[in-house]
Motif scaffolding. Structure first.
Motif, PDB file in Angstrom:
ATOM      1  N   ILE A   1       0.922  -1.105   0.099  1.00 57.35           N
ATOM      2  CA  ILE A   1      -0.306   0.113  -0.355  1.00 57.35           C
ATOM      3  C   ILE A   1       0.838   1.481  -0.391  1.00 57.35           C
ATOM      4  O   ILE A   1       0.640   2.403  -0.968  1.00 57.35           O
TER       5      ILE A   1
ATOM      6  N   ILE B   1       2.056   1.688  -3.453  1.00 60.61           N
ATOM      7  CA  ILE B   1       1.447   1.751  -4.343  1.00 60.61           C
ATOM      8  C   ILE B   1       1.019   3.827  -4.493  1.00 60.61           C
ATOM      9  O   ILE B   1       1.258   4.904  -5.240  1.00 60.61           O
TER      10      ILE B   1
ATOM     11  N   GLN C   1       1.495   6.682  -6.830  1.00 57.24           N
ATOM     12  CA  GLN C   1       0.294   7.886  -7.117  1.00 57.24           C
ATOM     13  C   GLN C   1       0.646   9.161  -6.364  1.00 57.24           C
ATOM     14  O   GLN C   1       0.396  10.136  -7.546  1.00 57.24           O
TER      15      GLN C   1
ATOM     16  N   VAL D   1      -4.937  13.250  -6.785  1.00 55.32           N
ATOM     17  CA  VAL D   1      -4.211  12.355  -5.696  1.00 55.32           C
ATOM     18  C   VAL D   1      -5.277  12.425  -5.122  1.00 55.32           C
ATOM     19  O   VAL D   1      -5.448  10.526  -4.978  1.00 55.32           O
TER      20      VAL D   1
ATOM     21  N   SER E   1     -12.724  12.451  -1.891  1.00 53.43           N
ATOM     22  CA  SER E   1     -13.642  11.399  -1.428  1.00 53.43           C
ATOM     23  C   SER E   1     -14.772  12.055  -1.847  1.00 53.43           C
ATOM     24  O   SER E   1     -16.271  11.739  -1.294  1.00 53.43           O
ATOM     25  N   GLU E   2     -15.220  12.726  -2.712  1.00 54.72           N
ATOM     26  CA  GLU E   2     -16.456  12.877  -3.309  1.00 54.72           C
ATOM     27  C   GLU E   2     -16.895  11.296  -4.211  1.00 54.72           C
ATOM     28  O   GLU E   2     -16.075  10.703  -4.272  1.00 54.72           O
TER      29      GLU E   2
ATOM     30  N   ARG F   1     -15.887  11.647  -9.987  1.00 55.43           N
ATOM     31  CA  ARG F   1     -15.667  11.852 -12.104  1.00 55.43           C
ATOM     32  C   ARG F   1     -14.038  13.314 -12.209  1.00 55.43           C
ATOM     33  O   ARG F   1     -14.006  13.146 -13.226  1.00 55.43           O
TER      34      ARG F   1
END
Lengths: 204, 202
Positions: free
Chosen positions: B38, B41, B45, B127, B130-131, B138
């Motif tokens: 994690i 990753i 990101q 990056v 929390s939408e 989107r």
């Protein structure tokens, strides 16, 4: 005998007593994550696994659990399993974890899991409970996929992210917004209720 | 007898303690096992976010190399918002800076790249957010982010405006008005503050 029972449990969970269409459980996420088919599929798989394994564990320890604290125990086990799913998604399928965002954590609150724990796993042997959880999860997944198929097709012109209706398609934006989910769910429940023999359970 | 035993406070408490220990151990082990994956990753990101906003191409194989070759971190390691300089062939080509701001459901974090003269956006990336998945979520789709690349900067006013408003230069997301508007405000503010900060420093 055992296989006959399993078959019946599977059929009940997936079809005749479908958690979303008949028990009207798990509606929140059925409305929320069904604007894309891929989201629905992953959500369905996650919920199926959590329901199946929580039913298995709860059934396995059902004779040891003091009745008056069983709800806490169930919630506890479900919460732990959801964290497992959340961590696994984060580590091995990160893009999906980002896409589903808060909904993964909210699997804890999905009534189907608690419903199966209370209604079935509490009184049945582990393996059968596992199958029951699996069946209800699959039933939930199928309904989510049906809803999202129509919503994604009309709202984005695509199926699983692959454009099928071409660039000329005018997207029905309404379908990917909350009302689209309500329309679809309502129509599905209506169709299901008008199936021959579906009313049987309703008279009880 | 057995039933009475199970009802006792002692049994219940003991049961919960044992269950807690088992579950916590399980989660602890899982956490330890997946932690390196994690973390890697998340690190990638961030790197991808910086490179995207700098408008630098990369593949998943050479991402770290490209990052090392082209970006120099200019902020302190523990700074809340990171800043970078984009370097190409030994020449400074522009800046990348981190932004953070409130959207509809929570904090949005990402990077914005601007050219050396602070006159043009090179790119933006998101990056962390929390939408709502499928709606506000989107904002992480390429078509939304790509609209900002190449827009001329005017730090004297809110220069990012959604069409069809007058002077509009970007499109909002249908069905996600509040998230879209939050992103516009965050970008406008972050760019204005960065430009002012750079001009103040010179």
């Amino acid at each position: 005998m055992a296989t006959h029972k399993t078959k019946k449990v599977m059929l009940t969970g997936i079809l005749t007593d479908n958690p979303v269409l008949r028990q009207i459980l798990g509606i929140c996420s059925s409305l929320a994550v069904t604007n894309l088919m891929l989201n629905s599929l992953i959500m369905g798989i996650a919920l199926t696994l959590v329901t199946a394994f929580s039913s298995l564990i709860i059934s396995a320890i059902r004779t040891m659990v003091p009745k008056h604290i069983r709800m806490i125990v169930q919630t506890f086990i479900i919460a732990a399993l959801v964290i497992v799913v959340d961590v696994l998604l984060k580590a091995y399928y990160n893009p999906m974890s980002q896409m589903l965002g808060p909904y993964v954590g909210l699997i804890i609150t999905n009534c189907i899991i608690m419903g199966r724990a209370e209604a079935f796993a509490q009184n049945n042997p582990p393996l059968l409970s596992f199958m029951d959880g699996l069946a209800n999860g699959i039933g939930y997944t199928i309904v989510l996929l049906l809803i999202s198929f129509v919503r994604e097709l009309l709202g984005f012109g695509s199926v699983f992210g692959i454009n099928v209706l071409g660039a000329g398609w005018t997207a029905w934006t309404l379908m990917i917004m909350p009302p689209g989910a309500f329309f679809m769910l309502g129509i599905l429940i209506w169709i299901n209720n008008s199936r021959k023999g579906a009313e049987e359970g309703g008279s009880n | 007898m057995a039933r009475q035993k199970k009802r006792s406070t002692l049994y219940s408490t003991g049961f919960m303690i044992v269950l807690t220990v088992i579950l916590i151990t399980l989660l602890g082990v899982l956490n330890q096992v997946t932690k390196p994956t994690i973390e890697q990753i998340e690190e990638e990101q961030v790197i991808a976010g910086v490179l995207n906003s700098a408008g630098i191409d990369y593949t998943s194989d050479n991402i770290r190399q490209v990052y090392q070759d082209h970006l120099v971190r200019t902020s302190a390691e523990d700074a809340d918002l990171a800043t970078y300089e984009i370097v190409r062939d030994g020449q400074k080509q522009g800046y990348v800076f981190e932004y953070v701001g409130p959207a509809l459901w929570g904090e949005v974090r990402g990077y914005i790249g601007v050219d050396n003269e602070l006159s043009e956006i090179l790119g933006v990336d998101i990056v962390k957010n929390s939408e709502t998945p499928g709606l506000g979520g989107r904002i992480t789709e390429d078509w939304f982010k790509d609209q900002f690349a190449g827009l001329p900067i005017d730090a004297t006013k809110d220069f990012l405006i959604y069409r069809p408003n007058e002077g509009g230069n970007v499109d909002a997301i249908t069905g996600a008005t509040q998230t879209s508007d939050a992103m516009r405000k965050i970008f406008n503010r972050a760019i204005r503050e960065f430009v002012q900060q750079m001009e103040g420093a010179n």
